[in-house]
Design a protein around this motif. Structure first.
Motif, PDB file in Angstrom:
ATOM      1  N   LYS A 172      42.869  28.636  12.697  1.00  0.00           N
ATOM      2  CA  LYS A 172      42.218  29.888  12.246  1.00  0.00           C
ATOM      3  C   LYS A 172      41.987  29.849  10.736  1.00  0.00           C
ATOM      4  O   LYS A 172      40.952  30.321  10.237  1.00  0.00           O
ATOM      5  CB  LYS A 172      43.052  31.112  12.640  1.00  0.00           C
ATOM      6  N   ILE A 306      47.282  35.407  13.373  1.00  0.00           N
ATOM      7  CA  ILE A 306      46.346  36.364  13.980  1.00  0.00           C
ATOM      8  C   ILE A 306      45.362  36.818  12.907  1.00  0.00           C
ATOM      9  O   ILE A 306      45.781  37.118  11.775  1.00  0.00           O
ATOM     10  CB  ILE A 306      47.106  37.580  14.556  1.00  0.00           C
ATOM     11  N   HIS A 308      41.018  38.272  11.973  1.00  0.00           N
ATOM     12  CA  HIS A 308      39.647  38.607  12.343  1.00  0.00           C
ATOM     13  C   HIS A 308      38.781  38.567  11.097  1.00  0.00           C
ATOM     14  O   HIS A 308      39.285  38.563   9.967  1.00  0.00           O
ATOM     15  CB  HIS A 308      39.565  39.985  13.014  1.00  0.00           C
ATOM     16  N   GLU A 313      37.202  38.789  16.222  1.00  0.00           N
ATOM     17  CA  GLU A 313      38.505  38.113  16.228  1.00  0.00           C
ATOM     18  C   GLU A 313      38.363  36.624  15.957  1.00  0.00           C
ATOM     19  O   GLU A 313      37.370  36.005  16.361  1.00  0.00           O
ATOM     20  CB  GLU A 313      39.167  38.268  17.612  1.00  0.00           C
ATOM     21  N   THR A 315      39.464  33.239  17.241  1.00  0.00           N
ATOM     22  CA  THR A 315      39.954  32.862  18.576  1.00  0.00           C
ATOM     23  C   THR A 315      40.359  31.388  18.663  1.00  0.00           C
ATOM     24  O   THR A 315      40.544  30.866  19.762  1.00  0.00           O
ATOM     25  CB  THR A 315      38.867  33.136  19.636  1.00  0.00           C
TER      26      THR A 315
END
Ligand code: NAD
Length: 372
Positions: A172, A306, A308, A313, A315
């Motif tokens: 991410k 986590i 966004h 978001e 993912t």
């Protein structure tokens, strides 16, 4: 967890991946080429069998290209425990007095130093002189001058120096960097990095300047320093900082409890960050641009990360950071692969130059200009 290997096997693409040029960073390659998992295995000895050393050892059980084959410890009972758990032969076990002899051991490629911060300097130099590649935990050193000496020693010994920047392989995180480079956020204007936790036992080495080199900044604030640099994609040119302390007994002279710090970047972007040993739930990055933003919380913990962006978001897959890092390090050391964000000694020195400036700014109350 072998997410990438499983993916490649399912996709039947492993052989294709083998043919692709190894010098490209994997996040910039087509998905099929994300195969750092095939090739020469990196045989690692861990120095410092503490809490993070144990995490790395457990994670390496799932590696495809890195294998724990040796240990360096001052505690004989830990050595025997690790020998039985990881199948480590007696000839690959060393203590802090005799580990220079590792130079005569052809079965160890690299030593991963996971000891208190202030010990890294001498240990890295000794490992380099023994002719083995060095992997060192963050902070690589307690200041930039010592960091440079370590990098120089590795260069002189013709060995590579890598630092445990596990976030540089986190999917991410890499996606946010990719989007920033692609212009999805427009011109970057602001970064916020909040990093901290409430530290316990007052007798631990993290609160002893002789071993830690500093307080929260050395341990956890470094994630905001490094994160500001890789998220904004520039090097800071000025630093300001303010230190506050609620408990001068637990956080003695030279051990920072909380530091707020700010950066200015050449483009005009600014950053505002916080490092603390006195607040919980602080693990957050926010990157702002003229066309969009990214927000991650948790942003640097062991996972899952986590986050966004303004577009939705993030993912990308959840990975075991240490497993991926060790496989990637094998590809870097043996195949010349270049990570998207560097993990070498020079990258660590850049962080240390910024940290030196933060400490100076907090002490003097002045705006400190820096050139990285
Ligand atoms: P720890 O206290 O759990 O382990 C330190 C180890 O060093 C112990 O096994 C201890 O016996 C050994 N050691 C050797 N000489 C020592 C001495 N003179 N005094 C004290 N201990 C000595 O600490 P840790 O949490 O494993 O941290 C070790 C290093 O790893 C630090 O540099 C830390 O910043 C880094 N770390 C990195 C991450 C990460 O996510 N990359 C996470 C945690 C720690």
């Amino acid at each position: 967890m072998n997410t990438r290997r499983d993916f490649l096997k399912k996709a039947g693409l492993a052989s294709l991946a083998l043919q692709l040029a190894p010098v490209l960073s994997w996040a910039d390659r087509p998905v099929a080429a994300k195969a750092v998992n095939e090739g020469r295995v990196l045989r690692v000895a861990i120095m410092g069998l503490g809490s993070y050393g144990t995490r790395v050892a457990e994670a390496m059980l799932s590696c495809t290209r890195a294998k724990l084959v040796g240990v360096i410890s001052g505690t004989p009972s830990k050595i025997t425990d690790w020998q039985s758990r990881y199948g480590i032969p007696e000839k690959n076990c060393y203590n802090y007095e005799n580990f220079d002899a590792i130079k005569d051991n052809p079965d160890i490629d690299a030593v991963y130093i996971i000891t208190p911060n202030a010990l890294h300097h001498d240990q890295v130099i000794r490992v380099a002189k023994a002719g083995k590649h060095v992997i060192c935990e963050k902070p690589m050193a307690i200041n930039a001058k010592k960091g440079q000496e370590m990098a120089d020693a590795c260069k002189a010994a013709n060995v590579q120096l890598l630092v445990g920047y596990r976030m540089h392989f986190e999917p991410k995180t890499l996606e946010v960097i990719r989007k920033r480079k692609a212009g999805d956020f427009g011109k970057i204007t602001f970064f916020q990095g909040l990093c901290g936790f409430t530290i316990g036992d007052p007798t631990q080495w993290r609160l002893n300047k002789q071993l830690s080199g500093g307080g929260s900044m050395m341990d956890i604030g470094i994630y905001a320093v490094n994160g500001a640099r890789y998220m904004v994609g520039e090097e800071p040119v000025w630093v300001t900082a303010q230190e506050t302390k609620t408990d001068p007994v637990k956080f003695r002279e030279g051990i920072d409890e909380t530091i707020q710090f700010q950066f200015g970047f050449p483009s005009g972007a600014v950053a505002s960050c916080l490092s603390t040993y006195h607040m919980n739930y602080l693990d957050k990055f926010f990157l702002n641009g003229e066309k969009g933003y990214a927000e991650m919380q948790p942003s640097t913990g062991y996972g899952p990360i986590i986050g966004h962006t303004n577009a939705g978001e993030l993912t990308q897959p959840v990975t075991n950071h240490q497993t991926v890092q060790m496989d990637e390090m094998a590809a870097i050391l043996f195949d010349g692969m270049q990570p998207v964000v560097p993990i070498d000694g020079q990258e660590a020195i850049r962080d240390l130059k910024v940290i030196d400036a933060i400490y100076l700014a907090a002490k003097t109350g002045k705006k400190i200009g820096i050139s990285i």
